[in-house]
Design a protein around this motif. Sequence first.
Motif, PDB file in Angstrom:
ATOM      1  N   LEU A  42      46.358  49.773  41.776  1.00 35.19           N
ATOM      2  CA  LEU A  42      45.976  48.595  42.785  1.00 35.19           C
ATOM      3  C   LEU A  42      45.936  47.044  42.112  1.00 35.19           C
ATOM      4  CD1 LEU A  42      43.019  49.825  45.159  1.00 35.19           C
ATOM      5  CD2 LEU A  42      45.292  49.104  45.645  1.00 35.19           C
ATOM      6  N   ALA A  43      45.520  46.908  40.807  1.00 35.88           N
ATOM      7  CA  ALA A  43      45.563  45.763  40.265  1.00 35.88           C
ATOM      8  C   ALA A  43      46.886  45.032  40.206  1.00 35.88           C
ATOM      9  CB  ALA A  43      45.006  45.887  38.806  1.00 35.88           C
ATOM     10  N   GLN A  44      47.834  45.719  40.488  1.00 36.67           N
ATOM     11  CA  GLN A  44      49.180  45.293  40.224  1.00 36.67           C
ATOM     12  C   GLN A  44      49.899  44.936  41.605  1.00 36.67           C
ATOM     13  OE1 GLN A  44      50.144  44.434  37.233  1.00 36.67           O
ATOM     14  NE2 GLN A  44      48.271  45.314  36.617  1.00 36.67           N
ATOM     15  N   LEU A  45      49.179  45.499  42.727  1.00 44.97           N
ATOM     16  CA  LEU A  45      49.896  45.421  43.980  1.00 44.97           C
ATOM     17  C   LEU A  45      49.370  44.165  44.523  1.00 44.97           C
ATOM     18  CD1 LEU A  45      49.261  49.145  45.024  1.00 44.97           C
ATOM     19  CD2 LEU A  45      51.444  47.924  44.132  1.00 44.97           C
ATOM     20  N   PRO A  46      50.167  43.846  45.684  1.00 45.46           N
ATOM     21  CA  PRO A  46      50.060  42.510  46.443  1.00 45.46           C
ATOM     22  C   PRO A  46      48.599  42.769  47.360  1.00 45.46           C
ATOM     23  CG  PRO A  46      52.112  43.304  46.812  1.00 45.46           C
ATOM     24  CD  PRO A  46      51.735  44.379  46.078  1.00 45.46           C
ATOM     25  N   VAL A  47      48.193  44.018  47.562  1.00 45.44           N
ATOM     26  CA  VAL A  47      47.225  44.063  48.512  1.00 45.44           C
ATOM     27  C   VAL A  47      45.838  43.394  47.573  1.00 45.44           C
ATOM     28  CG1 VAL A  47      46.255  46.326  47.632  1.00 45.44           C
ATOM     29  CG2 VAL A  47      45.499  45.393  49.767  1.00 45.44           C
ATOM     30  N   LEU A  48      45.620  43.412  46.343  1.00 41.70           N
ATOM     31  CA  LEU A  48      44.703  42.932  45.644  1.00 41.70           C
ATOM     32  C   LEU A  48      44.890  41.395  45.506  1.00 41.70           C
ATOM     33  CD1 LEU A  48      42.096  43.258  43.909  1.00 41.70           C
ATOM     34  CD2 LEU A  48      43.327  43.096  41.784  1.00 41.70           C
ATOM     35  N   ALA A  49      46.076  40.996  45.239  1.00 40.13           N
ATOM     36  CA  ALA A  49      46.465  39.486  45.354  1.00 40.13           C
ATOM     37  C   ALA A  49      46.175  38.920  46.657  1.00 40.13           C
ATOM     38  CB  ALA A  49      47.764  39.112  45.006  1.00 40.13           C
ATOM     39  N   GLU A  50      46.246  39.371  47.708  1.00 35.68           N
ATOM     40  CA  GLU A  50      46.046  39.092  48.986  1.00 35.68           C
ATOM     41  C   GLU A  50      44.491  38.882  49.275  1.00 35.68           C
ATOM     42  OE1 GLU A  50      44.972  38.728  53.151  1.00 35.68           O
ATOM     43  OE2 GLU A  50      44.467  40.390  51.896  1.00 35.68           O
ATOM     44  N   PHE A  51      43.732  39.945  48.913  1.00 34.50           N
ATOM     45  CA  PHE A  51      42.225  39.822  48.858  1.00 34.50           C
ATOM     46  C   PHE A  51      41.779  38.819  48.007  1.00 34.50           C
ATOM     47  CE2 PHE A  51      38.216  41.458  46.982  1.00 34.50           C
ATOM     48  CZ  PHE A  51      37.438  40.943  47.953  1.00 34.50           C
ATOM     49  N   LYS A  52      42.166  38.670  46.742  1.00 38.83           N
ATOM     50  CA  LYS A  52      41.613  37.637  45.943  1.00 38.83           C
ATOM     51  C   LYS A  52      42.088  36.170  46.385  1.00 38.83           C
ATOM     52  CE  LYS A  52      42.545  37.602  41.455  1.00 38.83           C
ATOM     53  NZ  LYS A  52      43.211  37.721  40.097  1.00 38.83           N
ATOM     54  N   SER A  53      43.055  35.984  47.366  1.00 40.05           N
ATOM     55  CA  SER A  53      43.251  34.845  48.088  1.00 40.05           C
ATOM     56  C   SER A  53      42.417  34.254  48.865  1.00 40.05           C
ATOM     57  CB  SER A  53      44.723  34.723  48.677  1.00 40.05           C
ATOM     58  OG  SER A  53      44.579  35.548  50.150  1.00 40.05           O
ATOM     59  N   HIS A  54      41.520  35.047  49.305  1.00 36.42           N
ATOM     60  CA  HIS A  54      40.183  34.913  50.183  1.00 36.42           C
ATOM     61  C   HIS A  54      38.943  34.724  49.361  1.00 36.42           C
ATOM     62  CE1 HIS A  54      42.958  35.953  53.529  1.00 36.42           C
ATOM     63  NE2 HIS A  54      42.981  37.027  53.099  1.00 36.42           N
ATOM     64  N   LEU A  55      39.028  34.498  48.232  1.00 39.63           N
ATOM     65  CA  LEU A  55      37.681  34.158  47.385  1.00 39.63           C
ATOM     66  C   LEU A  55      37.732  32.928  46.843  1.00 39.63           C
ATOM     67  CD1 LEU A  55      37.806  37.850  45.595  1.00 39.63           C
ATOM     68  CD2 LEU A  55      36.554  37.139  47.551  1.00 39.63           C
ATOM     69  N   ASP A  56      38.189  31.901  47.669  1.00 45.23           N
ATOM     70  CA  ASP A  56      38.338  30.520  47.194  1.00 45.23           C
ATOM     71  C   ASP A  56      36.684  29.977  46.612  1.00 45.23           C
ATOM     72  OD1 ASP A  56      41.016  30.231  47.427  1.00 45.23           O
ATOM     73  OD2 ASP A  56      40.783  29.314  49.608  1.00 45.23           O
ATOM     74  N   GLY A  57      36.843  29.209  45.690  1.00 41.24           N
ATOM     75  CA  GLY A  57      35.378  28.731  45.202  1.00 41.24           C
ATOM     76  C   GLY A  57      34.609  29.788  44.311  1.00 41.24           C
ATOM     77  N   LEU A  58      35.261  30.869  44.123  1.00 45.97           N
ATOM     78  CA  LEU A  58      34.490  31.781  43.189  1.00 45.97           C
ATOM     79  C   LEU A  58      35.446  32.077  41.992  1.00 45.97           C
ATOM     80  CD1 LEU A  58      33.708  34.531  45.737  1.00 45.97           C
ATOM     81  CD2 LEU A  58      31.919  33.019  44.946  1.00 45.97           C
ATOM     82  N   ASP A  59      34.710  32.250  40.815  1.00 45.42           N
ATOM     83  CA  ASP A  59      35.188  32.421  39.508  1.00 45.42           C
ATOM     84  C   ASP A  59      35.479  33.943  39.312  1.00 45.42           C
ATOM     85  OD1 ASP A  59      36.444  32.403  37.042  1.00 45.42           O
ATOM     86  OD2 ASP A  59      34.659  31.286  36.147  1.00 45.42           O
ATOM     87  N   VAL A  60      36.663  34.312  39.674  1.00 41.61           N
ATOM     88  CA  VAL A  60      36.841  35.835  39.675  1.00 41.61           C
ATOM     89  C   VAL A  60      37.658  36.247  38.425  1.00 41.61           C
ATOM     90  CG1 VAL A  60      38.092  37.566  41.156  1.00 41.61           C
ATOM     91  CG2 VAL A  60      37.071  35.446  42.180  1.00 41.61           C
ATOM     92  N   ALA A  61      37.285  37.523  38.094  1.00 37.96           N
ATOM     93  CA  ALA A  61      37.857  38.563  36.953  1.00 37.96           C
ATOM     94  C   ALA A  61      37.922  39.698  37.686  1.00 37.96           C
ATOM     95  CB  ALA A  61      37.033  38.542  35.676  1.00 37.96           C
ATOM     96  N   VAL A  62      39.143  40.344  37.105  1.00 39.01           N
ATOM     97  CA  VAL A  62      39.542  41.787  37.234  1.00 39.01           C
ATOM     98  C   VAL A  62      39.389  42.607  36.321  1.00 39.01           C
ATOM     99  CG1 VAL A  62      41.056  43.096  38.392  1.00 39.01           C
ATOM    100  CG2 VAL A  62      40.995  40.813  39.139  1.00 39.01           C
ATOM    101  N   PHE A  63      38.699  43.885  36.396  1.00 37.71           N
ATOM    102  CA  PHE A  63      38.638  44.908  35.596  1.00 37.71           C
ATOM    103  C   PHE A  63      39.577  46.045  36.245  1.00 37.71           C
ATOM    104  CE2 PHE A  63      37.102  49.226  34.513  1.00 37.71           C
ATOM    105  CZ  PHE A  63      37.470  48.999  33.050  1.00 37.71           C
ATOM    106  N   GLY A  64      40.764  46.334  35.845  1.00 31.95           N
ATOM    107  CA  GLY A  64      41.587  47.217  36.432  1.00 31.95           C
ATOM    108  C   GLY A  64      41.896  48.323  35.486  1.00 31.95           C
ATOM    109  N   GLY A  65      40.797  48.929  35.021  1.00 35.83           N
ATOM    110  CA  GLY A  65      40.934  50.006  34.121  1.00 35.83           C
ATOM    111  C   GLY A  65      40.388  51.304  34.523  1.00 35.83           C
ATOM    112  N   VAL A  66      40.578  51.663  35.700  1.00 32.44           N
ATOM    113  CA  VAL A  66      40.161  52.715  36.585  1.00 32.44           C
ATOM    114  C   VAL A  66      41.555  53.580  36.731  1.00 32.44           C
ATOM    115  CG1 VAL A  66      38.919  54.053  38.260  1.00 32.44           C
ATOM    116  CG2 VAL A  66      38.110  51.909  37.557  1.00 32.44           C
TER     117      VAL A  66
END
Length: 377
Positions: A42-66
Motif C-alpha cells: 500500500l505504501a507504494q500505491l496511489p491510494v495512499l498518495a491520494e489519502f495523504k493529499s487530504h492531510l494538508d497542514g499536518l507533518d506526516v510520516a509513513v511507516f510501511g514496514g508491515v
Amino acid sequence: MTISGFSFPTSIRFGAGARKEVAAHLKSQGLKRPLIVTDKALAQLPVLAEFKSHLDGLDVAVFGGVFGNPTCSQVMDGAAAYKAHRADCVIGFGGGAALDVAKVVGVAATHEGDILEYVWDHPKVRPIDKPLPYFVALPTTSGTGSEVGRSSVVSENDTHLKRVVFSPKILAKVVFADPELTLALPPHVTAATGMDALTHNIESYLSPAYHPLCDGIALEGTRIAAAALETAVNQPSNLQARSDMMMASMMGAIAFQKDLGAVHSCAHALGAVCDLHHGLANALMIDTVMEWNYESAKEKFDELAHVCKVQGGGENFVPWLRALKARIGISGKLSAHGVKREHLPRLVEIATADMCHQTNPRPVTAEDFTRLFEGAM
C-alpha cells in the motif's frame, strides 16, 4: 440467572469520502505529526498518495514496514519510526495486518520492553498503564474488521505463532470507514477478505456463549455479506456492494467479541505453519468445519440459511457455502494451496492449543482436528 457483562466499541464515521475528514479531526484534537502505519504494498500505491493529499497542514510520516502475517518485530520497528518522527498520533491505514500493527505501535512507543511482553497470556504480562498516542483507523479491505477490535494479533518472529494483545485501551478513537478505499482491490483479495468477514459473523452466531446483542449483529452481518460478496468480487467498482461488505466486516468483528469457533483455530494454524492468508485459510476450512458442526446447531443453521436465502433450510447451508466459494473463485483443497500431509501434526497441535475452538458449538479434540484437516486436504 448469571450476570453478564457487555460492551461495544468505538466511534465510526462510515461512508464514501470519510477519509477526507481525518485531517480536520486530528487538528481538532490539537495533533500535528501523525505517523501512518501501513503495509509495504500500500505504501507504494496511489491510494495512499491520494489519502495523504487530504492531510494538508499536518507533518506526516509513513511507516510501511508491515507485510505478510504481522510480527512482533514489525511492531517494534513501527515504534522506532514513531519516536524518530516525534509523532503525536497514529493513523492505521490498510487491511487487518497493518491495523493490528498500528494498534500497538503506540504501546511499544510509550512502554518498556518488547510488545510480546504485553500479550494477554504472557506469564509475566506487563500492564498497559501509560497514556497511549491518539489512534485513528482507516480500513482498506473488508474482512478482519480489525479497525473496530480491541485486540491486536501479531506473530512471534521465529515460531510464527499468533499472539494477542488485548485491551480496550488500544481501540481506535475514531474509525473512518470509507468504502472508496476498497474499490481498487483485486477480485481474489475481495473474495478472501470477504470470506473472512462472513466467517466471523457465522462463527460468532454459532458460538454457544450468551450474547444476544452479538447474535443479532452476527445474523444481520451474515445477511449483508451473503447478499453483497459475489457482486463485490465480480463488479469491483460497485460502491454499494463495497459499502455493504465494509459494514459486514465491521459487524463481524463487533460480533466476535462473543467468540469464534473451530474454523478460526484451523486458520490460525494454517497461518502459522504455511503462512496462508487468514481470509483464504478461513475460506478453505469453513465448509468442512460447518458440515461437522451441523448436528450440534441445527436450529441456528436454519436461521443462517433463512438470512442467506438458502432454499431447503439449514441442511443446505453448507452446499450453499461451497457454491458461493466456487462462484467467487476460491477453489481447491488445502493441498492446492501448499499444505502438505507432513504439516498435519503441527497444524493439529497449534489448532488444539488455540482458544477459538473452546466456543465451537461442538467440542473439538486433537483427533477431530486431524479429521477436519484431512477432510479439507
